[in-house]
Design a protein around this motif. Structure first.
Motif, PDB file in Angstrom:
ATOM      1  N   VAL A  37       0.867  -1.183   0.000  1.00 46.86           N
ATOM      2  CA  VAL A  37       0.000   0.000   0.000  1.00 46.86           C
ATOM      3  C   VAL A  37       0.903   1.232   0.000  1.00 46.86           C
ATOM      4  CG1 VAL A  37      -1.741   1.293   1.320  1.00 46.86           C
ATOM      5  CG2 VAL A  37      -1.796  -1.208   1.298  1.00 46.86           C
ATOM      6  N   PRO A  38       0.700   2.168  -0.938  1.00 50.84           N
ATOM      7  CA  PRO A  38       1.545   3.365  -0.935  1.00 50.84           C
ATOM      8  C   PRO A  38       1.358   4.158   0.368  1.00 50.84           C
ATOM      9  CG  PRO A  38       0.044   3.359  -2.827  1.00 50.84           C
ATOM     10  CD  PRO A  38      -0.309   2.195  -1.980  1.00 50.84           C
ATOM     11  N   PHE A  39       2.464   4.692   0.870  1.00 58.47           N
ATOM     12  CA  PHE A  39       2.371   5.505   2.084  1.00 58.47           C
ATOM     13  C   PHE A  39       3.493   6.522   2.107  1.00 58.47           C
ATOM     14  CE2 PHE A  39       5.082   1.937   3.202  1.00 58.47           C
ATOM     15  CZ  PHE A  39       6.075   2.481   3.994  1.00 58.47           C
ATOM     16  N   ASP A  40       3.259   7.576   2.871  1.00 58.88           N
ATOM     17  CA  ASP A  40       4.274   8.586   3.132  1.00 58.88           C
ATOM     18  C   ASP A  40       4.798   8.373   4.546  1.00 58.88           C
ATOM     19  OD1 ASP A  40       3.990   9.942   0.641  1.00 58.88           O
ATOM     20  OD2 ASP A  40       2.163  10.883   1.393  1.00 58.88           O
ATOM     21  N   VAL A  41       5.920   8.989   4.840  1.00 64.30           N
ATOM     22  CA  VAL A  41       6.520   8.898   6.166  1.00 64.30           C
ATOM     23  C   VAL A  41       6.692  10.304   6.718  1.00 64.30           C
ATOM     24  CG1 VAL A  41       8.566   8.185   7.460  1.00 64.30           C
ATOM     25  CG2 VAL A  41       7.737   6.766   5.579  1.00 64.30           C
ATOM     26  N   ALA A  42       6.344  10.486   7.990  1.00 61.06           N
ATOM     27  CA  ALA A  42       6.520  11.783   8.645  1.00 61.06           C
ATOM     28  C   ALA A  42       7.031  11.563  10.065  1.00 61.06           C
ATOM     29  CB  ALA A  42       5.198  12.548   8.680  1.00 61.06           C
ATOM     30  N   ALA A  43       7.991  12.368  10.460  1.00 66.21           N
ATOM     31  CA  ALA A  43       8.523  12.284  11.823  1.00 66.21           C
ATOM     32  C   ALA A  43       7.485  12.829  12.799  1.00 66.21           C
ATOM     33  CB  ALA A  43       9.814  13.082  11.928  1.00 66.21           C
ATOM     34  N   PRO A  44       7.171  12.084  13.853  1.00 66.54           N
ATOM     35  CA  PRO A  44       6.134  12.537  14.785  1.00 66.54           C
ATOM     36  C   PRO A  44       6.563  13.646  15.730  1.00 66.54           C
ATOM     37  CG  PRO A  44       6.943  10.382  15.420  1.00 66.54           C
ATOM     38  CD  PRO A  44       7.621  10.728  14.137  1.00 66.54           C
ATOM     39  N   GLU A  45       7.851  13.791  15.998  1.00 65.83           N
ATOM     40  CA  GLU A  45       8.360  14.838  16.884  1.00 65.83           C
ATOM     41  C   GLU A  45       7.613  14.879  18.213  1.00 65.83           C
ATOM     42  OE1 GLU A  45       8.421  18.446  14.564  1.00 65.83           O
ATOM     43  OE2 GLU A  45       9.457  17.446  12.918  1.00 65.83           O
ATOM     44  N   VAL A  46       7.671  13.757  18.935  1.00 67.48           N
ATOM     45  CA  VAL A  46       6.995  13.597  20.220  1.00 67.48           C
ATOM     46  C   VAL A  46       8.048  13.320  21.291  1.00 67.48           C
ATOM     47  CG1 VAL A  46       5.490  12.029  21.512  1.00 67.48           C
ATOM     48  CG2 VAL A  46       4.826  12.767  19.221  1.00 67.48           C
ATOM     49  N   ASP A  47       7.900  13.948  22.442  1.00 67.55           N
ATOM     50  CA  ASP A  47       8.788  13.689  23.579  1.00 67.55           C
ATOM     51  C   ASP A  47       8.483  12.284  24.101  1.00 67.55           C
ATOM     52  OD1 ASP A  47      10.261  13.602  25.919  1.00 67.55           O
ATOM     53  OD2 ASP A  47       9.289  15.335  26.840  1.00 67.55           O
ATOM     54  N   GLU A  48       9.482  11.412  24.114  1.00 60.90           N
ATOM     55  CA  GLU A  48       9.265  10.023  24.506  1.00 60.90           C
ATOM     56  C   GLU A  48       9.663   9.737  25.949  1.00 60.90           C
ATOM     57  OE1 GLU A  48      10.346   7.042  21.643  1.00 60.90           O
ATOM     58  OE2 GLU A  48      10.096   8.430  19.975  1.00 60.90           O
ATOM     59  N   THR A  49       9.842  10.767  26.741  1.00 61.58           N
ATOM     60  CA  THR A  49      10.218  10.599  28.139  1.00 61.58           C
ATOM     61  C   THR A  49       9.071   9.941  28.914  1.00 61.58           C
ATOM     62  OG1 THR A  49      11.530  12.622  27.982  1.00 61.58           O
ATOM     63  CG2 THR A  49      11.028  11.798  30.202  1.00 61.58           C
ATOM     64  N   PRO A  50       9.349   8.842  29.628  1.00 59.15           N
ATOM     65  CA  PRO A  50       8.298   8.211  30.436  1.00 59.15           C
ATOM     66  C   PRO A  50       7.826   9.142  31.554  1.00 59.15           C
ATOM     67  CG  PRO A  50      10.204   6.754  30.201  1.00 59.15           C
ATOM     68  CD  PRO A  50      10.611   8.104  29.678  1.00 59.15           C
ATOM     69  N   LEU A  51       6.564   9.033  31.889  1.00 61.07           N
ATOM     70  CA  LEU A  51       6.016   9.783  33.013  1.00 61.07           C
ATOM     71  C   LEU A  51       6.347   9.036  34.302  1.00 61.07           C
ATOM     72  CD1 LEU A  51       2.490  10.608  31.519  1.00 61.07           C
ATOM     73  CD2 LEU A  51       4.555  12.043  31.502  1.00 61.07           C
ATOM     74  N   ALA A  52       6.390   9.739  35.393  1.00 58.29           N
ATOM     75  CA  ALA A  52       6.698   9.120  36.685  1.00 58.29           C
ATOM     76  C   ALA A  52       5.695   8.007  36.981  1.00 58.29           C
ATOM     77  CB  ALA A  52       6.657  10.170  37.786  1.00 58.29           C
ATOM     78  N   GLY A  53       6.204   6.821  37.275  1.00 58.00           N
ATOM     79  CA  GLY A  53       5.352   5.691  37.635  1.00 58.00           C
ATOM     80  C   GLY A  53       4.627   5.039  36.467  1.00 58.00           C
ATOM     81  N   GLU A  54       4.915   5.447  35.251  1.00 57.22           N
ATOM     82  CA  GLU A  54       4.202   4.923  34.085  1.00 57.22           C
ATOM     83  C   GLU A  54       4.672   3.498  33.769  1.00 57.22           C
ATOM     84  OE1 GLU A  54       2.728   6.929  29.954  1.00 57.22           O
ATOM     85  OE2 GLU A  54       4.813   7.252  30.510  1.00 57.22           O
ATOM     86  N   ARG A  55       3.722   2.579  33.683  1.00 55.07           N
ATOM     87  CA  ARG A  55       4.012   1.181  33.372  1.00 55.07           C
ATOM     88  C   ARG A  55       4.383   1.050  31.893  1.00 55.07           C
ATOM     89  NH1 ARG A  55       4.774  -2.145  37.216  1.00 55.07           N
ATOM     90  NH2 ARG A  55       3.778  -3.838  36.114  1.00 55.07           N
ATOM     91  N   PRO A  56       5.174   0.034  31.529  1.00 56.57           N
ATOM     92  CA  PRO A  56       5.616  -0.117  30.142  1.00 56.57           C
ATOM     93  C   PRO A  56       4.488  -0.146  29.109  1.00 56.57           C
ATOM     94  CG  PRO A  56       6.914  -1.528  31.569  1.00 56.57           C
ATOM     95  CD  PRO A  56       5.813  -0.942  32.416  1.00 56.57           C
ATOM     96  N   ALA A  57       3.424  -0.903  29.356  1.00 59.83           N
ATOM     97  CA  ALA A  57       2.319  -0.976  28.386  1.00 59.83           C
ATOM     98  C   ALA A  57       1.647   0.387  28.232  1.00 59.83           C
ATOM     99  CB  ALA A  57       1.300  -2.028  28.805  1.00 59.83           C
ATOM    100  N   GLU A  58       1.473   1.099  29.329  1.00 59.84           N
ATOM    101  CA  GLU A  58       0.837   2.418  29.265  1.00 59.84           C
ATOM    102  C   GLU A  58       1.733   3.423  28.534  1.00 59.84           C
ATOM    103  OE1 GLU A  58      -2.348   2.788  30.007  1.00 59.84           O
ATOM    104  OE2 GLU A  58      -2.212   0.653  30.454  1.00 59.84           O
TER     105      GLU A  58
END
Length: 196
Positions: free
Chosen positions: A26-47
């Motif tokens: 399937v044709p697709f484009d790619v775009a960088a999401p530019e999101v801060d990936e720092t975990p939140l305090a106490g955040e579980r891996p799945a969340e």
């Protein structure tokens, strides 16, 4: 693009996800999401994985409101602790030493968003991986050959990393590589993208 099908955008700079999505033809484009990936305090891996996948999809969908956007994130879950990408050799050695002989769950979250239609779905593929007991020489040899410093958990199951494992248990075979294609197909079809 097929007639009646929406434009598809992969909200990721991961070459692994791009290669997997190409399998669908399937044709697709790619775009960088530019999101801060720092975990939140106490955040579980799945969340953490789910929050980041949705944040990536939403960030890119805000720039491409008519498109169907895929966001994904993977976090290695070792006894409830998040292990991300090691980034360098020393961190990878430490991760593999910690995972040696243990069962690790790779939480791969997938979000599909279309801002124009309000479509939004989120799913999680949890892949249980049993690592063999690994010696220091094995870890060093593996890392020198494959250099998996951009992979959560420091191992590429699609390459030589398979030699580090005893078992993989999942319901979506590409989830461990970073994009669960069974779920991806289901969700992008629901959002208006023709797969076949």
């Amino acid at each position: 693009m097929q007639e009646g099908s929406r434009t598809l955008v992969l909200g990721s700079t991961s070459r692994y996800r791009r290669e997997l999505l190409q399998r669908l033809g399937v044709p697709f484009d790619v775009a960088a999401p530019e999101v801060d990936e720092t975990p939140l305090a106490g955040e579980r891996p799945a969340e953490l994985a789910k929050r980041l996948a949705l944040a990536k999809a939403r960030a890119v969908a805000a720039r491409f409101p008519q498109a169907v956007v895929i966001g994904s994130d993977q976090v290695a879950d070792l006894d409830g602790e998040s292990l991300g990408k090691p980034g360098n050799h020393d961190n990878a050695v430490a991760q593999l030493n910690r995972m040696s002989g243990k069962s690790v769950i790779f939480q791969t979250a997938l979000a599909v968003v279309c801002a124009e239609t309000g479509f939004e779905q989120l799913d999680l593929a949890a892949v249980r991986v049993q690592f063999r007991r690994l010696g220091a020489e094995e870890i060093e040899a593996y890392l020198r050959k494959e250099e998996p410093y951009d992979c959560a958990g420091s191992a590429k199951s699609e390459g030589l990393g398979i030699a580090l494992l005893e078992a993989i248990d999942n319901d979506d075979p590409t989830a461990l590589v970073g994009l669960p294609l069974i779920r991806t197909c289901r969700m992008i079809r629901a959002a208006g993208v023709k797969v076949l």
